[in-house]
Write a protein that holds these residues in place. Structure first.
Motif, PDB file in Angstrom:
ATOM      1  N   LYS A  70     -27.616  91.436  34.835  1.00 64.84           N
ATOM      2  CA  LYS A  70     -26.818  92.435  34.140  1.00 64.84           C
ATOM      3  C   LYS A  70     -25.473  91.849  33.735  1.00 64.84           C
ATOM      4  O   LYS A  70     -24.819  91.161  34.516  1.00 64.84           O
ATOM      5  CB  LYS A  70     -26.615  93.665  35.021  1.00 64.84           C
ATOM      6  N   VAL A  71     -25.085  92.144  32.509  1.00 61.08           N
ATOM      7  CA  VAL A  71     -23.777  91.743  31.999  1.00 61.08           C
ATOM      8  C   VAL A  71     -22.786  92.888  32.167  1.00 61.08           C
ATOM      9  O   VAL A  71     -21.649  92.691  32.614  1.00 61.08           O
ATOM     10  CB  VAL A  71     -23.895  91.321  30.524  1.00 61.08           C
ATOM     11  N   THR A 127     -18.081  89.360  37.803  1.00 63.20           N
ATOM     12  CA  THR A 127     -18.912  89.121  36.625  1.00 63.20           C
ATOM     13  C   THR A 127     -18.095  89.277  35.347  1.00 63.20           C
ATOM     14  O   THR A 127     -18.193  88.465  34.416  1.00 63.20           O
ATOM     15  CB  THR A 127     -20.109  90.078  36.606  1.00 63.20           C
ATOM     16  N   TRP A 128     -17.263  90.315  35.306  1.00 64.51           N
ATOM     17  CA  TRP A 128     -16.423  90.515  34.116  1.00 64.51           C
ATOM     18  C   TRP A 128     -15.399  89.392  33.967  1.00 64.51           C
ATOM     19  O   TRP A 128     -15.102  88.953  32.846  1.00 64.51           O
ATOM     20  CB  TRP A 128     -15.725  91.873  34.188  1.00 64.51           C
ATOM     21  N   ALA A 129     -14.852  88.919  35.082  1.00 63.84           N
ATOM     22  CA  ALA A 129     -13.895  87.811  35.012  1.00 63.84           C
ATOM     23  C   ALA A 129     -14.563  86.566  34.443  1.00 63.84           C
ATOM     24  O   ALA A 129     -13.983  85.847  33.612  1.00 63.84           O
ATOM     25  CB  ALA A 129     -13.324  87.531  36.401  1.00 63.84           C
ATOM     26  N   TRP A 130     -15.782  86.312  34.897  1.00 68.79           N
ATOM     27  CA  TRP A 130     -16.544  85.155  34.396  1.00 68.79           C
ATOM     28  C   TRP A 130     -16.810  85.280  32.898  1.00 68.79           C
ATOM     29  O   TRP A 130     -16.556  84.357  32.117  1.00 68.79           O
ATOM     30  CB  TRP A 130     -17.846  85.037  35.183  1.00 68.79           C
ATOM     31  N   LEU A 131     -17.302  86.448  32.479  1.00 67.42           N
ATOM     32  CA  LEU A 131     -17.671  86.630  31.082  1.00 67.42           C
ATOM     33  C   LEU A 131     -16.450  86.674  30.169  1.00 67.42           C
ATOM     34  O   LEU A 131     -16.450  86.083  29.078  1.00 67.42           O
ATOM     35  CB  LEU A 131     -18.497  87.907  30.926  1.00 67.42           C
ATOM     36  N   PHE A 132     -15.403  87.373  30.593  1.00 70.47           N
ATOM     37  CA  PHE A 132     -14.180  87.392  29.789  1.00 70.47           C
ATOM     38  C   PHE A 132     -13.604  85.992  29.657  1.00 70.47           C
ATOM     39  O   PHE A 132     -13.096  85.596  28.596  1.00 70.47           O
ATOM     40  CB  PHE A 132     -13.149  88.320  30.432  1.00 70.47           C
TER      41      PHE A 132
END
Length: 374
Positions: free
Chosen positions: A271-272, A279-284
């Motif tokens: 899940k994104v 997860t949000w820190a990684w994706l951002f």
């Protein structure tokens, strides 16, 4: 496998993902989503939950009476034990259904608050999203959920996606997380198959002819297998300059990447859009590191369009040498002459047959036939 973290943690407000929430506010937001048809909870799911709750409501009193009768009479039987097991399972199923339903509503509420707190927007669900990536044209029952979208400095969409593939009476639902980034101009169809998330072979839902595989300089090949249309090798080398290759290695080594039309997609089989701040820190961090380099891709032009439309060359007064003098790097000859776009032969990679699933099915069939002959 643990996702790699970006070198620097982006600044964003993650508090809405974990702060306590007001149940009344959650219910109000769920009603708002339902009113505009954006609720994720399907009619079949609601019916299933209602049925389980009704079964639990009926069986619990029966169970209590049965247990009392057992202890007073001192007799038990198979029917009684079966009733106890069925009632217990129905009760547990009802509780799990209600808890899951409430948790899903709270998740949507939190993600909406998270999006608003960070200057973005939230959408509960989009059926059959009109995106050109490889995962969006497969199977049926295509659905994107929990979409978080931003528009500055360019359009970015974070979402979870699923589709169903049916084979006879059987069906399999595949789930992905994706990030979609809008580009300024269409680019050739290029795929980066990340080696860090592969198992027994590639995890991508499509395979590509090996003649389209391109080896890049440095240690890029240790992290990604790059595919580009035949004849576009020079263009791929221009797009993936050493500084851009370094950005992908440092920030997206666990993500599969597809460039198609005027989009860049980052794919993962997890899940994104989630309540996990890490997860949000990684994706951002990954998107922020890559997006600063996408501006130079806007300068790319496909010389092959001059052959398809000779009149296009007259539309631009900029000569190739003049263009090279203005840019901080030397583009391919005639870079700025054609209009934005990609010639037909570069718009899509050529697919190849995925032999591993076919061989697996053949092996299962051969084993079945052999076992029947014994």
């Amino acid at each position: 496998m643990t996702a790699p973290q970006p070198r620097s943690t982006p600044s964003f407000d993650a508090a809405p993902l974990t702060d306590p929430v007001d149940p009344k506010a959650v219910s109000a937001f769920a009603a708002e989503l339902k009113s505009r048809g954006a609720s994720e909870t399907s009619l079949s799911s609601v019916i299933a939950i209602v049925i389980m709750v009704l079964i639990a409501a009926i069986t619990v009193p029966v169970l209590v009476m049965t247990v009392v009768s057992m202890f007073t009479s001192g007799e038990t039987g198979i029917a009684t034990i079966g009733l106890l097991l069925f009632g217990g399972a129905a009760f547990v199923g009802g509780v799990i259904g209600v808890v899951g339903w409430r948790r899903a509503r709270e998740t949507r509420y939190r993600l909406n608050r998270f999006a608003l707190a960070n200057g973005m927007s939230y959408e509960g669900r989009v059926a059959s999203p009109s995106l050109p990536g490889m995962i969006f044209s497969l199977g049926s029952s295509r659905l994107s959920t929990d979409l978080v979208r931003g528009t500055r400095p360019r359009f970015v969409e974070f979402g979870n996606y699923q589709y169903t593939v049916r084979s006879g009476k059987n069906s399999t639902t595949y789930r992905w997380g994706y990030v979609a980034v809008k580009l300024d101009v269409p680019l050739p169809n290029i795929v980066l198959d990340a080696k860090g998330n592969n198992g027994f072979g590639s995890n991508l839902p499509a395979s590509f002819q090996k003649e389209q595989r391109l080896s890049l300089e440095g240690d890029f090949d240790q992290y990604f297998t790059l595919y580009c249309p035949e004849g576009y090798e020079r263009d791929a080398l221009y797009l993936f300059s050493p500084d851009i290759m370094a950005r992908f290695i440092d920030n997206a080594a666990e993500l599969d990447v597809e460039i198609v039309d005027d989009w860049v997609f980052l794919y993962t089989q997890r899940k994104v859009s989630t309540l996990d701040p890490a997860t949000w820190a990684w994706l951002f961090g990954a998107v922020g590191a890559l997006i600063t380099k996408f501006d130079q891709w806007a300068r790319w032009r496909d010389d092959r369009l001059l052959l398809e439309s000779p009149a296009a060359s007259a539309a631009s007064p900029v000569a190739p040498q003049e263009a090279s003098d203005r840019l901080p790097f030397a583009p391919p000859a005639g870079l700025l002459l054609p209009p934005p776009g990609v010639a037909q032969q570069g718009r899509r990679l050529k697919r190849s047959v995925q032999w591993i699933p076919i061989l697996f099915v053949i092996g299962i069939a051969a084993f079945w036939i052999w076992s029947r002959s014994l």
